[in-house]
Design an enzyme around this catalytic site. Structure first.
Site, PDB file in Angstrom:
ATOM      1  N   ARG A  71      16.511 -26.913  75.397  1.00  0.00           N
ATOM      2  CA  ARG A  71      16.409 -28.202  76.086  1.00  0.00           C
ATOM      3  C   ARG A  71      17.312 -28.173  77.309  1.00  0.00           C
ATOM      4  O   ARG A  71      18.434 -27.660  77.264  1.00  0.00           O
ATOM      5  CB  ARG A  71      16.868 -29.342  75.177  1.00  0.00           C
ATOM      6  CG  ARG A  71      15.942 -29.664  74.050  1.00  0.00           C
ATOM      7  CD  ARG A  71      16.253 -31.067  73.481  1.00  0.00           C
ATOM      8  NE  ARG A  71      17.672 -31.356  73.388  1.00  0.00           N
ATOM      9  CZ  ARG A  71      18.413 -31.119  72.321  1.00  0.00           C
ATOM     10  NH1 ARG A  71      17.890 -30.585  71.245  1.00  0.00           N
ATOM     11  NH2 ARG A  71      19.694 -31.433  72.305  1.00  0.00           N
ATOM     12  N   TYR A 213       9.080 -24.281  77.072  1.00  0.00           N
ATOM     13  CA  TYR A 213       9.842 -24.023  75.851  1.00  0.00           C
ATOM     14  C   TYR A 213      10.134 -25.283  75.044  1.00  0.00           C
ATOM     15  O   TYR A 213      10.559 -26.308  75.584  1.00  0.00           O
ATOM     16  CB  TYR A 213      11.184 -23.356  76.199  1.00  0.00           C
ATOM     17  CG  TYR A 213      11.948 -22.918  74.972  1.00  0.00           C
ATOM     18  CD1 TYR A 213      11.717 -21.670  74.405  1.00  0.00           C
ATOM     19  CD2 TYR A 213      12.846 -23.761  74.356  1.00  0.00           C
ATOM     20  CE1 TYR A 213      12.390 -21.279  73.263  1.00  0.00           C
ATOM     21  CE2 TYR A 213      13.521 -23.377  73.204  1.00  0.00           C
ATOM     22  CZ  TYR A 213      13.288 -22.136  72.666  1.00  0.00           C
ATOM     23  OH  TYR A 213      13.948 -21.759  71.530  1.00  0.00           O
ATOM     24  N   GLY A 215      11.221 -28.442  72.960  1.00  0.00           N
ATOM     25  CA  GLY A 215      11.078 -29.869  73.181  1.00  0.00           C
ATOM     26  C   GLY A 215      10.810 -30.252  74.621  1.00  0.00           C
ATOM     27  O   GLY A 215      10.411 -31.381  74.909  1.00  0.00           O
ATOM     28  N   LYS A 222      11.082 -34.309  70.682  1.00  0.00           N
ATOM     29  CA  LYS A 222      12.110 -35.300  71.013  1.00  0.00           C
ATOM     30  C   LYS A 222      11.596 -36.345  72.010  1.00  0.00           C
ATOM     31  O   LYS A 222      12.015 -37.505  71.964  1.00  0.00           O
ATOM     32  CB  LYS A 222      13.345 -34.607  71.608  1.00  0.00           C
ATOM     33  CG  LYS A 222      13.921 -33.490  70.754  1.00  0.00           C
ATOM     34  CD  LYS A 222      14.396 -33.944  69.401  1.00  0.00           C
ATOM     35  CE  LYS A 222      15.165 -32.835  68.688  1.00  0.00           C
ATOM     36  NZ  LYS A 222      15.508 -33.149  67.311  1.00  0.00           N
ATOM     37  N   HIS A 242      16.841 -39.952  64.511  1.00  0.00           N
ATOM     38  CA  HIS A 242      17.056 -38.505  64.409  1.00  0.00           C
ATOM     39  C   HIS A 242      17.614 -38.216  63.002  1.00  0.00           C
ATOM     40  O   HIS A 242      18.780 -37.896  62.828  1.00  0.00           O
ATOM     41  CB  HIS A 242      18.050 -38.079  65.501  1.00  0.00           C
ATOM     42  CG  HIS A 242      18.197 -36.617  65.659  1.00  0.00           C
ATOM     43  ND1 HIS A 242      19.355 -36.035  66.140  1.00  0.00           N
ATOM     44  CD2 HIS A 242      17.338 -35.581  65.437  1.00  0.00           C
ATOM     45  CE1 HIS A 242      19.210 -34.727  66.185  1.00  0.00           C
ATOM     46  NE2 HIS A 242      18.006 -34.436  65.765  1.00  0.00           N
ATOM     47  N   SER A 264      24.413 -31.855  65.838  1.00  0.00           N
ATOM     48  CA  SER A 264      24.088 -30.437  65.697  1.00  0.00           C
ATOM     49  C   SER A 264      25.245 -29.686  65.047  1.00  0.00           C
ATOM     50  O   SER A 264      26.413 -30.076  65.161  1.00  0.00           O
ATOM     51  CB  SER A 264      23.774 -29.817  67.061  1.00  0.00           C
ATOM     52  OG  SER A 264      24.893 -29.916  67.919  1.00  0.00           O
ATOM     53  N   CYS A 266      25.947 -29.399  61.896  1.00  0.00           N
ATOM     54  CA  CYS A 266      26.556 -30.105  60.767  1.00  0.00           C
ATOM     55  C   CYS A 266      25.760 -29.936  59.471  1.00  0.00           C
ATOM     56  O   CYS A 266      25.934 -30.698  58.523  1.00  0.00           O
ATOM     57  CB  CYS A 266      26.731 -31.584  61.090  1.00  0.00           C
ATOM     58  SG  CYS A 266      27.977 -31.913  62.353  1.00  0.00           S
ATOM     59  N   ASP A 289      13.937 -33.627  60.358  1.00  0.00           N
ATOM     60  CA  ASP A 289      14.520 -33.888  61.674  1.00  0.00           C
ATOM     61  C   ASP A 289      14.386 -35.323  62.168  1.00  0.00           C
ATOM     62  O   ASP A 289      15.294 -35.845  62.792  1.00  0.00           O
ATOM     63  CB  ASP A 289      13.884 -32.946  62.709  1.00  0.00           C
ATOM     64  CG  ASP A 289      14.640 -32.912  64.028  1.00  0.00           C
ATOM     65  OD1 ASP A 289      15.884 -32.922  64.000  1.00  0.00           O
ATOM     66  OD2 ASP A 289      13.994 -32.876  65.090  1.00  0.00           O
ATOM     67  N   ARG A 388      13.857 -19.683  67.746  1.00  0.00           N
ATOM     68  CA  ARG A 388      13.224 -20.700  66.904  1.00  0.00           C
ATOM     69  C   ARG A 388      12.075 -20.139  66.074  1.00  0.00           C
ATOM     70  O   ARG A 388      11.483 -19.115  66.404  1.00  0.00           O
ATOM     71  CB  ARG A 388      12.670 -21.822  67.788  1.00  0.00           C
ATOM     72  CG  ARG A 388      13.724 -22.608  68.551  1.00  0.00           C
ATOM     73  CD  ARG A 388      14.390 -23.642  67.688  1.00  0.00           C
ATOM     74  NE  ARG A 388      15.436 -24.378  68.381  1.00  0.00           N
ATOM     75  CZ  ARG A 388      15.877 -25.568  68.002  1.00  0.00           C
ATOM     76  NH1 ARG A 388      15.341 -26.163  66.951  1.00  0.00           N
ATOM     77  NH2 ARG A 388      16.847 -26.170  68.658  1.00  0.00           N
TER      78      ARG A 388
END
Length: 611
Positions: A71, A213, A215, A222, A242, A264, A266, A289, A388
């Site tokens: 992103r 690429y 999102g 998103k 989110h 992120s 976590c 997500d 990814r």
């Protein structure tokens, strides 16, 4: 399907205008189905953009351009009519000027390519909670990924009908082709300064240019599911968050659903697919997500996962950290920017083993010596750190049978969490809805030396884990959460709202070692949360909220009673510093749109702490 066959007059007009502007060589309306997906993949293989993996059935590896790997937050815009509506945490550009700039870029941008019109549903097709988007793109890679991540095809157009609402989504990789020119294996995208991921909340539009690429290009992700949906949710009285969604079943067979919002790094994905260590408990995945939640007639919030697939970070994922994610990506999966082994498999850092053979091809297409362990020197990674996998959710071994229920699942609890080595206890229940909103509003993680050295020890706040994804002013977002509670209270249904908890798996001792083992052991905390939702007498009231009574969380092996006591106690001095930081550095960022109710909550907590 041809454009002239579209029954929605407004949609047909919009597509015709896009064709006139972008001048593709041909136009296709995506109908969905396996044959269409296979054809998109075949196009990319023949173009030299994809490699079929010998070791994973119907799976393919792509390598993007080094300038197009994640992103691009600094090129992401919230173009509301008023700059103040975007707020201080979003990049704002005047919408008229932005559209003028991007229209210039879109002019002729699909020359030499096919324009694909993708009708897609975010959420089960026909669900009252779902929304429809139409993405125009010149990338078969995007079409294939959207097939996995959303519900695509004529069934969506059937629900849309002749005058239904949809979110229009422009996308172009920004690399027109001259007569006879081909991509020849080179990932198509525009230079960084020409990349734009733009959101127009007032007109419910998404315009993306220059990136192919993630999102940036999969506009259901998103862009629609959070940035535009958060505005729709505010205006229509629901929540677009989110958040993961879990189904918990206790040993007696009782079921509850909980959601969780985590910044992120976590452990959000690992929690979404958790394998519990607590005997008799079952944890299943509804979503990993994003959660869309609408109030039902009974006053409860009902949630759907608007996505149909997982777009997961590959490095660090292995059979120990997330067995279910590895199984989900074992077939029918698109991999991007991973390594390629000699025997035709993917490889990434911390996959759990070295790469077989003598060499491996890295994400840039360069041949390197095969790592003997699953580590690589920093800066010399075989897979890009943001590599990814795009895998169908239905392939996840722990996917809940209700994950596609159009009615959604009733939510009993919200979890918020961050990476905090001190101050924040293992689990803490909010005293009230407004206290819970306060807890969500101060969510964050402590900065470590590996991130930004001059900020070590500071807390980087990410309210509700939504800071990069909210499509409007965060102060107004907090107020929307407060209003959800006020409406439920006015309707006499406040007791039907989810209970709110804050969790922290990352407390460290004086030697810098983690005090809680995490992963599957987190099921022990989930069990306590489950019982609190039933009103079990397993907590003690403290100045910061309701903490576990000693002995009510079954300690994992190796965690002493003394450690459990520290994990579940209030650090008064630490909390005084926490509250002071919120008052001085965090809340003032949101100016006069910061709700008074949250300042009142701050005052109340200070009083309880004896400040």
């Amino acid at each position: 399907m041809k454009v002239q066959d579209l029954k929605h007059a407004g949609l047909k007009k919009w597509v015709d205008e896009a064709v006139a502007l972008m001048t593709p060589d041909s136009v296709e309306v995506c109908e969905g189905g396996q044959s269409e997906y296979d054809r998109m993949i075949d196009i990319t293989v023949k173009a030299g953009l994809a490699t079929k993996l010998a070791k994973k059935p119907n799976s393919y590896l792509f390598r993007s351009d080094p300038s197009d790997v994640a992103r691009v937050e600094n090129r992401t815009y919230i173009a509301s009519k008023s700059e103040s509506d975007a707020g201080p945490t979003n990049n704002w550009v005047d919408p008229a000027k932005l559209k003028e700039t991007m229209t210039g870029l879109y002019k002729g941008s699909m020359k030499g390519r096919t324009m694909y019109v993708i009708p897609f549903s975010m959420g089960p097709v026909g669900s009252d909670i779902a929304k429809i988007g139409i993405e125009i793109t010149d990338s078969p890679y995007v079409v294939a990924n959207m097939h996995i991540m959303t519900r695509v095809g004529t069934k969506v157009l059937d629900v849309l009908g002749s005058n239904g609402f949809y979110v229009p989504c422009y996308h172009s990789v920004g690399k027109p082709l001259a007569a006879g020119e081909k991509d020849n294996g080179k990932w198509p995208c525009a230079p960084m300064d020409d990349k734009y991921i733009s959101h127009f909340p007032d007109t419910r539009e998404i315009w993306s240019y220059g990136s192919g690429y993630g999102g940036n290009a999969l506009l259901g992700k998103k862009c629609l599911a959070l940035r535009i949906a958060s505005v729709l949710a505010r205006d229509e009285g629901w929540l677009a968050e989110h958040m993961l969604i879990l189904k918990l079943t206790n040993p007696s067979g009782e079921v509850k659903y909980v959601t969780g919002a985590f910044p992120s790094a976590c452990g959000k994905t690992n929690l979404a697919m958790l394998i519990p260590t607590l005997p008799g408990w079952k944890v299943e995945t509804v979503g990993d997500d994003i959660a869309w939640m609408k109030p039902g007639a009974d006053g409860r919030l009902y949630a759907i996962n608007p996505e149909a697939g997982f777009f997961g970070v590959a490095p660090g994922t292995n059979n120990d950290s997330n067995f279910n994610a590895m199984e989900a990506a074992a077939k029918n999966t698109i991999f991007t920017n991973c390594g390629l082994t000699e025997d035709g498999d993917i490889w990434w850092e911390q996959i759990g083993h070295g790469a077989p053979g003598k060499t491996v091809i890295d994400w840039k297409g360069q041949t390197k010596p095969a790592p003997q362990t699953d580590k690589s020197p920093k800066g010399e990674e075989i897979a890009h750190p943001n590599a990814r996998f795009t895998a169908p959710a239905k392939q996840c071994p722990c996917i809940a049978k209700e994950w596609e229920d159009p009615k959604g699942v009733p939510i009993s609890a919200f979890l918020f969490g961050g990476r905090r080595p001190s101050t924040i206890p293992l689990v803490n229940q909010a005293k009230s809805w407004i206290h819970g909103v306060f807890m969500g509003s101060i969510t964050g993680s402590e900065v470590t030396a590996a991130v930004i050295s001059d900020q070590v020890g500071q807390v980087r706040r990410d309210p509700f884990a939504m800071l990069p994804f909210c499509g409007y002013h965060m102060g107004d977002y907090f107020k929307h959460w407060i209003n959800i509670g006020k409406k439920a209270d006015a309707d006499g249904k406040a007791d039907k709202l989810p209970k709110i908890f804050f969790v922290n798996w990352f407390r460290k001792d004086a030697e810098g070692k983690f005090m809680w083992p995490g992963y599957g052991e987190n099921s022990r905390v989930l069990a306590w949360v489950f019982d609190r939702c039933d009103g079990k007498d397993n907590c003690v009231e403290t100045p910061i909220g309701n903490l576990p009574k000693p002995g009510t969380i079954d300690a994992p092996k190796g965690v002493s009673d003394a450690v459990m006591k520290e994990l579940c106690s209030v650090d008064i001095e630490g909390w005084k510093k926490e509250i002071a930081d919120v008052r001085k550095n965090h809340y003032p960022k949101f100016g006069d749109r910061m709700p008074k109710e949250l300042y009142d909550e701050l005052d109340a907590i200070e009083k309880r702490l004896g400040v």
